[in-house]
Every structure is written in C-alpha cells, then in structure tokens.
Design an enzyme around this catalytic site. Structure first.
Site, PDB file in Angstrom:
ATOM      1  N   LEU A   1       0.858  -1.183   0.000  1.00 26.64           N
ATOM      2  CA  LEU A   1       0.000   0.000   0.000  1.00 26.64           C
ATOM      3  C   LEU A   1       0.891   1.229   0.000  1.00 26.64           C
ATOM      4  O   LEU A   1       1.842   1.311   0.779  1.00 26.64           O
ATOM      5  CB  LEU A   1      -0.905   0.035   1.235  1.00 26.64           C
ATOM      6  CG  LEU A   1      -2.169  -0.832   1.227  1.00 26.64           C
ATOM      7  CD1 LEU A   1      -2.927  -0.654   2.539  1.00 26.64           C
ATOM      8  CD2 LEU A   1      -3.063  -0.502   0.058  1.00 26.64           C
ATOM      9  N   ASP A   2       0.602   2.193  -0.857  1.00 29.37           N
ATOM     10  CA  ASP A   2       1.373   3.433  -0.892  1.00 29.37           C
ATOM     11  C   ASP A   2       1.255   4.177   0.437  1.00 29.37           C
ATOM     12  O   ASP A   2       0.259   4.020   1.155  1.00 29.37           O
ATOM     13  CB  ASP A   2       0.878   4.343  -2.018  1.00 29.37           C
ATOM     14  CG  ASP A   2       1.175   3.778  -3.396  1.00 29.37           C
ATOM     15  OD1 ASP A   2       2.135   2.994  -3.513  1.00 29.37           O
ATOM     16  OD2 ASP A   2       0.445   4.119  -4.348  1.00 29.37           O
ATOM     17  N   PRO A   3       2.247   4.993   0.783  1.00 30.10           N
ATOM     18  CA  PRO A   3       2.196   5.736   2.055  1.00 30.10           C
ATOM     19  C   PRO A   3       0.936   6.579   2.227  1.00 30.10           C
ATOM     20  O   PRO A   3       0.434   6.725   3.347  1.00 30.10           O
ATOM     21  CB  PRO A   3       3.449   6.619   1.989  1.00 30.10           C
ATOM     22  CG  PRO A   3       4.395   5.857   1.115  1.00 30.10           C
ATOM     23  CD  PRO A   3       3.530   5.189   0.077  1.00 30.10           C
TER      24      PRO A   3
END
Length: 302
Positions: free
Chosen positions: A37-39
């Site tokens: 998951l992206d930040p």
C-alpha cells in the site's frame, strides 16, 4: 509464533514500515506483508508471521476492494496528490452522471494496464520509481488485470474556481491493479487529466476493514502476552480449498513428499488442503492423467 495479522495501515507509513515495526513489537524477523500500500493510502494490510509467510501468495490472490476519490482537471507525476502537478485543464462545467458511468464501464472487466513510473515494479533489475527519481524513462510492461466493479458513489463535487470535479468511487479488482492508474484512465476516457485524490483499501486477503487491528493494539496484546485475538490461523488464507483430514499413516507419507492416490484423498478437486490433528499442513495438486495428488506447497512437517 505463526499466523496472520489483519493490520490497519495508517496513512504516512509504508508497507515496509509496518513490517519493521511488527518485527520489533513481536521480536521476530519472519514477517511479510501481502500486497503493498502506498504511504498515502490507508486500510487493510494482511501481515504474515512465522510459517504463515508461506501463504502470502494465497492471500494476495484474493481480490481487493477500495474506496477513494478521483479529481478531474489536473494530473501529477505520481498519479496521486503526492506528486508535482504536470498538467491542468480546468473544467468549465461538470461531467454528468451518464458520461461518468460510461467512462467507468470502459474500465470494467479484464483489461490491460501499464504500471505507473512511480511504482515498485521491476524492469531490468531496477524498480520503476528508481528510474523516475533519476529522471529516466523506460518501457513499462503491460499487465492483465480484472476490475470486477467500478462504481461511482456520486456525481462528484464541482469546484468552479479551481475547475475540478472530484468523484467518490468504489472498486473491486484483482491483485496487481494500480487504482491510481485507473483514476488517471478514467480521466483519459473523458478526455481530461485526472489524479487519484484519496484511497482506502476496504478488503484484502479475505479481511475487511472492521476486522483490522492497529499497531498499538498489537503492541498492547504482545505486552499482555495474549495474541489470541490478534493472530488469525494460517488456514484463514486457505479456507476456500477443500480440506481433507489425514490419518497418522498418510501424514507419515505426506511429510516425506509422497504422492497420494485419488482414493486415499477421496477427492478430485484441483487443489486440496491436507490437515493432520486439525492443523493444515500442506496443499496437494491433482494430476487427472495419473489419478494422483502431488505436493504443491508444504507449510509445516511438525
């Protein structure tokens, strides 16, 4: 310590940050996540501990569900709001619902997708984001994905001053799907630049948002020496396979990798989960031409 933690990943943390923190909390190095998951994205991030790391591919194979927003009228380098604005095309009027639904429908089903430059996909041994940060371009391989649902929650909020329209959506898709690229492609279908404005993963690995726990909750459970409400069994990732209980004699064969006859398994399912003493030990795959099952994945021989 073996099992699966349905972690709630907060925004601002990378998936590896979560793994590193859990290694520290749980005092173990054998920790792996099932899908980055992206930040800037929050939501469900299943984490596998101990021998459960062997079931990561099976967790990743399950579909994912997201909710988020896409803003029409501008584009960025990263396809989300973390990047620099590279294109603006102010809207003078908002798109009507019929036009929006038509665009979303064109992105539903089995489609081809090109990963964004700011992604962890490897090309020639380097991740795409490494090329992007160095200002380099490289040909990106397309991939086949399945978008089983692309629902628009509303007609969006139109900002006449900024010339943008922000629309809420919910997407159900296969592994490997870049939702921010779908957001950009929605704009492309409409003939305008677009960017993913926000995103939350609602479901992954069979877990939904309501089942997740925070890092603080994991730390508290560890301090209390009671992870029973935190750790889910390895079998959670394998519950869709037919389960076959082994006798002591058959388990003695299986743990040595012996093929089993169809009659011994009592099934012709393509893949079965074999259990012994109520613990899933392995997956076996059916060979129709031989009427036998062969080892596919061994989780434990203990």
């Amino acid at each position: 310590m073996d099992g699966i933690i349905p972690l709630y990943k907060e925004r601002g943390l990378t998936s590896f940050d979560c793994v590193a923190k859990l290694r520290h909390i749980l005092h173990t190095k054998k920790v792996g996540h099932s899908g980055t998951l992206d930040p800037s994205v929050d939501g469900v991030l299943p984490i596998c501990i101990g021998s459960a790391t062997k079931v990561v591919p099976y967790l990743m194979a399950s579909g994912k569900v997201y909710k988020g927003t896409v803003t029409l009228g501008l584009a960025t380098t990263t396809e989300d709001l973390d990047g620099e604005v590279i294109d603006r095309q102010p809207l003078t009027t908002p798109f009507d619902r019929a036009k929006l639904l038509q665009a979303a429908a064109a992105l539903t089903g089995t489609i081809q997708q090109t990963p964004p430059m700011f992604s962890a996909v490897k090309v020639n041994g380097r991740r795409l984001y490494e090329y992007a940060r160095a200002g380099e371009t490289v040909e990106r391989p397309t991939r086949t994905i399945t978008v089983s649902a692309f629902d628009l929650v509303d007609d969006g909020q139109f900002d006449a001053e900024q010339g943008t329209q922000t629309i809420a959506f919910e997407i159900a898709c296969s592994k490997g799907t870049y939702v921010r690229t779908l957001a950009v492609d929605l704009g492309r279908q409409l003939g305008v630049p677009a960017v993913m404005a926000s995103l939350t993963r609602l479901k992954s690995g069979g877990f939904d948002l309501e089942q997740t726990v925070t890092l603080d909750q994991v730390a508290a459970a560890m301090a209390a020496e009671d992870l029973s409400e935190i750790l889910r069994p390895i079998d959670y990732a394998l519950r869709d396979y037919p389960h076959v209980a082994l006798t002591e004699r058959l388990w003695g064969l299986v743990k040595n990798g012996v093929f089993l006859d169809e009659e011994q398994v009592g099934s012709t399912a393509p893949v079965v989960a074999l259990t012994y003493q109520d613990q899933t030990k392995c997956l076996y795959q059916y060979l129709p031409e031989k009427k036998q099952y062969k080892p596919l994945k061994m989780f434990t021989v203990n």
